[in-house]
Structures are given as structure tokens and as C-alpha cells.
Design a protein around this motif. Sequence first.
Motif, mmCIF file in Angstrom:
data_model
loop_
_atom_site.group_PDB
_atom_site.id
_atom_site.type_symbol
_atom_site.label_atom_id
_atom_site.label_comp_id
_atom_site.label_asym_id
_atom_site.label_seq_id
_atom_site.Cartn_x
_atom_site.Cartn_y
_atom_site.Cartn_z
ATOM 1 N N GLN A 190 -92.923 11.781 31.921
ATOM 2 C CA GLN A 190 -91.885 11.121 31.129
ATOM 3 C C GLN A 190 -91.276 9.950 31.899
ATOM 4 O O GLN A 190 -91.180 9.971 33.134
ATOM 5 N N ILE A 191 -90.872 8.915 31.171
ATOM 6 C CA ILE A 191 -90.320 7.718 31.806
ATOM 7 C C ILE A 191 -89.167 8.093 32.730
ATOM 8 O O ILE A 191 -88.383 8.985 32.433
ATOM 9 N N LYS A 192 -89.109 7.435 33.886
ATOM 10 C CA LYS A 192 -88.065 7.575 34.902
ATOM 11 C C LYS A 192 -88.076 8.916 35.643
ATOM 12 O O LYS A 192 -87.224 9.159 36.487
ATOM 13 N N ASP A 193 -89.030 9.778 35.344
ATOM 14 C CA ASP A 193 -89.074 11.091 35.987
ATOM 15 C C ASP A 193 -89.831 10.988 37.312
ATOM 16 O O ASP A 193 -90.995 11.383 37.426
ATOM 17 N N HIS A 194 -89.160 10.464 38.329
ATOM 18 C CA HIS A 194 -89.822 10.221 39.616
ATOM 19 C C HIS A 194 -90.201 11.521 40.321
ATOM 20 O O HIS A 194 -91.186 11.560 41.064
#
Length: 239
Positions: A190-194
Motif C-alpha cells: 500500500q502507498i506510503k507503507d514503508h
Amino acid sequence: PKYKSQLAIRSLKAATIYLAVSNDKIRQFAANGLFFDFKNIGNLISKNFYINPIISKSEKLRFITIGALSPIKDFRTIFKALEIVDKQLTQKAEFIWIGQNRWGKKNDESVQELLSNYNFTNIDIILEPILNRDQIATYLNSAHLFLFSSLSEGMPVSVLEALACGLAVFTSNCGGVDEIITEQNGKIYQIKDHQTLANLIIDFTNQSHSYDADSISKTILEKYGETAFRKKLLTYYMQ
């Protein structure tokens, strides 16, 4: 003449076919009020990008990405993930960032400012602001894993090109990638899920994932290579 002109316009509208590069791009058009009957034609991989057996893999573990410095590319997510990975590595690795100076803008100072926020002991950061297509293909062939972190895309060409070079791809769920990424060629986070990205990279370095480079390249070229794309496009032109 006026009647013929009106008839020609109506005929043209009736014959119009609207093409989009992915189902997600169709959704993006709809979100902006465009509700045409789009056809998903996918995107095109240039003939420059394929596995080149002459180019050997880097001796160091090599991660790579392509993209201009821009908020929508969200490179912070990659660097946050790599900072976690760096602490887990028992060997030296490299991260290649290609194209940060694209779109006619020099971003050298901004890139250095971004990098100053992160500390790496085991990962060397290599910056290539501008490269030609052959140079990019050479780097992709020498790498082990492609990382992508965009917040929004249609169908990212750089991801397609990496796959064509046989690279596994770990990408954010940015749009279009759900049509090309499978368990056989990469992972979607998922986006931004570093943190999830970091975990995936760590698993990769521990050889928890096994990817067949030849199969990855062959599968993606069969669907998005020049021959396949030309055939799909010709079908719509013939209509």
C-alpha cells in the motif's frame, strides 16, 4: 455543405474509440468527469528493454528505481524502507536512483537535502540524474530488484521496463500495477507503507522469494512488447 459537414462530424464521433493504458486510468478519468467508453490497451515496452545475457549482475546486491524527484513519486517511502533494511544487512548493497533530474528540472540540491534525512551504513546510494535508454537498460540488467513508490500512476512504464529486463518489482499500489504484478514477478504494497516495503526487501535479501528472470521477461513482453502492442493498436484502428 452544412448537412454534409454535420453528417461527417456525427460519423466521426460514432467512429471514435477512446484508449486508456489501464483500468485504473479509466477510473481516474471517471473521477474527473470523463465517462467515455474507454478500451484498455495497456502500455508499450520499448525494444531497448529485454534481458541482455552479456551484462552480468552486480557483485553487490543492487536495488534500483527510476523517476524524477516529485512529491507524487514519494521517494521518501523508499528511503525510509531502505534505512530499516540497512540495519539488517550483513553485506554491502547499492541503491541506484535514475532520472531525478527529468522533466527539464535540475533537482541536485533537493535530492541531497532529501538524502540528508537518512543514514546508511551498508547501502551505497548512487545517483544518475540523466541517462539515455541504452544506459538505463544496462543498469536494469545489472540490478537484482526494482523498487517503486509512486502515489498515483496510469501504468508505469519504468515498472514494465524493469520486468522486461527480468527484474522482480516491489511497487506501491499506485494504479495499473495490479494488472501486471503477480506472485511470480513481484509484490504490491500500500502507498506510503514503508515498513511493509522494508519487510519485503529483507525477505528478498534472505532469499525468501524466488523469481525466474527469463519467465518474468517473456511473460511481460508477450503482453506489452512492441509486437503485442502493435497488434492491439491495429485492431482498434481497423475498427
